[in-house]
Design a protein around this motif. Sequence first.
Motif, PDB file in Angstrom:
ATOM      1  N   GLY A 198       0.773  -1.231   0.000  1.00  0.00           N
ATOM      2  CA  GLY A 198       0.000   0.000   0.000  1.00  0.00           C
ATOM      3  C   GLY A 198       0.797   1.270   0.000  1.00  0.00           C
ATOM      4  O   GLY A 198       0.209   2.354   0.073  1.00  0.00           O
ATOM      5  N   LYS A 199       2.134   1.195  -0.111  1.00  0.00           N
ATOM      6  CA  LYS A 199       2.952   2.404  -0.106  1.00  0.00           C
ATOM      7  C   LYS A 199       3.356   2.764  -1.520  1.00  0.00           C
ATOM      8  O   LYS A 199       3.745   1.890  -2.300  1.00  0.00           O
ATOM      9  CB  LYS A 199       4.194   2.204   0.755  1.00  0.00           C
ATOM     10  CG  LYS A 199       3.873   1.996   2.231  1.00  0.00           C
ATOM     11  CD  LYS A 199       5.127   1.911   3.071  1.00  0.00           C
ATOM     12  CE  LYS A 199       4.783   1.756   4.547  1.00  0.00           C
ATOM     13  NZ  LYS A 199       6.006   1.668   5.392  1.00  0.00           N
ATOM     14  N   PRO A 200       3.298   4.039  -1.892  1.00  0.00           N
ATOM     15  CA  PRO A 200       3.630   4.442  -3.269  1.00  0.00           C
ATOM     16  C   PRO A 200       5.084   4.167  -3.573  1.00  0.00           C
ATOM     17  O   PRO A 200       5.951   4.202  -2.697  1.00  0.00           O
ATOM     18  CB  PRO A 200       3.309   5.941  -3.294  1.00  0.00           C
ATOM     19  CG  PRO A 200       3.377   6.368  -1.863  1.00  0.00           C
ATOM     20  CD  PRO A 200       2.930   5.197  -1.056  1.00  0.00           C
ATOM     21  N   ARG A 201       5.354   3.905  -4.830  1.00  0.00           N
ATOM     22  CA  ARG A 201       6.707   3.596  -5.280  1.00  0.00           C
ATOM     23  C   ARG A 201       7.142   4.632  -6.292  1.00  0.00           C
ATOM     24  O   ARG A 201       6.457   4.911  -7.266  1.00  0.00           O
ATOM     25  CB  ARG A 201       6.756   2.202  -5.928  1.00  0.00           C
ATOM     26  CG  ARG A 201       8.107   1.835  -6.520  1.00  0.00           C
ATOM     27  CD  ARG A 201       8.136   0.335  -6.827  1.00  0.00           C
ATOM     28  NE  ARG A 201       7.087  -0.047  -7.743  1.00  0.00           N
ATOM     29  CZ  ARG A 201       7.254  -0.139  -9.061  1.00  0.00           C
ATOM     30  NH1 ARG A 201       8.420   0.144  -9.597  1.00  0.00           N
ATOM     31  NH2 ARG A 201       6.273  -0.522  -9.846  1.00  0.00           N
ATOM     32  N   VAL A 233      10.977   3.027  -2.209  1.00  0.00           N
ATOM     33  CA  VAL A 233       9.709   3.050  -1.505  1.00  0.00           C
ATOM     34  C   VAL A 233       9.726   4.178  -0.497  1.00  0.00           C
ATOM     35  O   VAL A 233      10.658   4.288   0.301  1.00  0.00           O
ATOM     36  CB  VAL A 233       9.456   1.706  -0.792  1.00  0.00           C
ATOM     37  CG1 VAL A 233       8.137   1.752  -0.046  1.00  0.00           C
ATOM     38  CG2 VAL A 233       9.487   0.580  -1.798  1.00  0.00           C
ATOM     39  N   GLN A 234       8.722   5.031  -0.548  1.00  0.00           N
ATOM     40  CA  GLN A 234       8.652   6.192   0.322  1.00  0.00           C
ATOM     41  C   GLN A 234       8.250   5.747   1.717  1.00  0.00           C
ATOM     42  O   GLN A 234       7.136   5.285   1.947  1.00  0.00           O
ATOM     43  CB  GLN A 234       7.636   7.190  -0.223  1.00  0.00           C
ATOM     44  CG  GLN A 234       8.021   7.727  -1.594  1.00  0.00           C
ATOM     45  CD  GLN A 234       6.968   8.648  -2.134  1.00  0.00           C
ATOM     46  OE1 GLN A 234       5.941   8.841  -1.514  1.00  0.00           O
ATOM     47  NE2 GLN A 234       7.219   9.228  -3.288  1.00  0.00           N
ATOM     48  N   GLU A 235       9.198   5.887   2.667  1.00  0.00           N
ATOM     49  CA  GLU A 235       8.943   5.507   4.045  1.00  0.00           C
ATOM     50  C   GLU A 235       9.378   6.645   4.968  1.00  0.00           C
ATOM     51  O   GLU A 235      10.129   7.539   4.585  1.00  0.00           O
ATOM     52  CB  GLU A 235       9.705   4.231   4.409  1.00  0.00           C
ATOM     53  CG  GLU A 235       9.245   3.006   3.670  1.00  0.00           C
ATOM     54  CD  GLU A 235       9.955   1.776   4.184  1.00  0.00           C
ATOM     55  OE1 GLU A 235       9.321   0.980   4.879  1.00  0.00           O
ATOM     56  OE2 GLU A 235      11.151   1.632   3.903  1.00  0.00           O
ATOM     57  N   ASP A 236       8.945   6.563   6.205  1.00  0.00           N
ATOM     58  CA  ASP A 236       9.354   7.525   7.227  1.00  0.00           C
ATOM     59  C   ASP A 236      10.701   7.097   7.769  1.00  0.00           C
ATOM     60  O   ASP A 236      10.819   6.035   8.394  1.00  0.00           O
ATOM     61  CB  ASP A 236       8.300   7.574   8.336  1.00  0.00           C
ATOM     62  CG  ASP A 236       8.614   8.678   9.332  1.00  0.00           C
ATOM     63  OD1 ASP A 236       9.543   9.453   9.064  1.00  0.00           O
ATOM     64  OD2 ASP A 236       7.912   8.750  10.371  1.00  0.00           O
TER      65      ASP A 236
END
Length: 519
Positions: A378-381, A407-410
């Motif tokens: 579910g995370k945008p790439r 992958v966009q993560e915190d």
Amino acid sequence: MSSSKTPFLDAVSASLPSVLSDLLLTFDVHSREKLDTLVRFCADGACPTRIAGHSDAWSSGQSRLHARLANIEPAVAGTKRAREPEAEADGNAPANGAGSSKKQKIALESVDDMGEPLYVLHALSVTAPVRKKVDISITEDAIWLTRPITKALEARVRLASITRAFLVSSLGQNKKKPQWAVTLISADCVDKNDGESQMQFAFNIDQSVAAGKEMLKTTAGRGAAPETRTKGEETLPILQAFLAHLPEHVELQAAPDPEEATQAFSSSANQPYVDAYRGAKEGSLCFLARGILWANARPCEFFALEDLAPDSDVPGMGGVKTLSATGRTFSVFLKRRGKGGGGDKEVEEGEETEFAMIDGREAVNVKVWVQKYRRFFGKPRSVAAPTSVRSDAKGKGKARAEPQEVVQEDDSDSSDEDFEAPSESDGGEPSSDSEGSDGDAGGQNDAEEEADAKDSDDDDEEGSEDENDENLDPARHPLMKPGAMPRMSKAAIDATVAMVLGDMVSSEDEEDDEEDQLE
């Protein structure tokens, strides 16, 4: 001039085959006269004298008959109905000209418009969009499927409509012959109302050239002569050379990837997929580094990591879930994330898809894959700059650039707080006052520091014990899994039975001793 009362019927009877002419002999005289009148009317004959008063109606009736026969003349003559103009203009019309076919429609053009192909795979059996043995030719804008001998066009797949390509290892239908499965799709999920999303192209080929009368032949380059491949030659470089001519917008995924040391998934048969059923259709559920592919079935479908619902510990929620009733087989449930929304706004998740009847031995392998990639659900790439270039086996032709996933993560972490400087410290050198402290105070400070260090060590040991206790949660015990059964050897069972019997006998002896003492 014939003197017969039924000249038209006699002429028909003499022209008919014997089987039909014998049937006319069964009619009596009055019936034959009526049949003769009917044949006279159809043959544009003159009105009989006995009904001369209806000559005008006779003539007008013959005119209407000729008009109606003209409308059905092609079918009577045995010719096929001409294709409708709108069916010919449709770029997705099927090869047989059936404009109302429920099957997916393939764009067709004349073979003369194909031009010089960049690469050709000769006489291969394809499963989509048609099920035939064809020559597969790839050009700058399309993949052409033609018959090997007559070169008649079977189908044409526009490369502009293709979005993903897959090259996956397979064991074939007999599960004993290693093959490569090539799958090209235009959309991750097929929409029945969108003909463009139904475009799929798939075929299988042995991983090594098999022996036979018809060896594998390929043609590389414009104007090149066909090349016959030798027995036992690896087909992977051939497929890579063919797929290297795909446009750059097509995302190519391979499993196993020859450029990767570790693979995303490996089944008990050392394959990147497991056999499953979607409803009544059998296929292969392939677990890849960028998602899950439902292949070797029609239609194929792809579940990208970013399209899966975010992972959740809540029962019934999450993008990938497994369920087993007996332990022998289990099911995998895939759910796409909701469309739209943003921020804290909740969005409705997609419909859940079940893939059932999977061998229970693969449950551990599937769970390992889920644990490895669940953080990407579910995370945008985003796509960064190309990091590697893949070309054909000979180093020629169009090179393909493989994008690197980000992958966009915190990036923030709670452990970073340990590395932050105190707010009271200025980060400079110690002052002169600290250097002038007496030795007794320094010794006392050293003793206090040693005591604090010892206490901190004890706290760390207690913390580690608490963590170990959390890791040993009884709910996570292997025997708590669905369908799990404890395994005991015969010797262990016999020893347990002997211990139970020993306890029972000893308890009886103690009771007898107590009774004797009371007496």
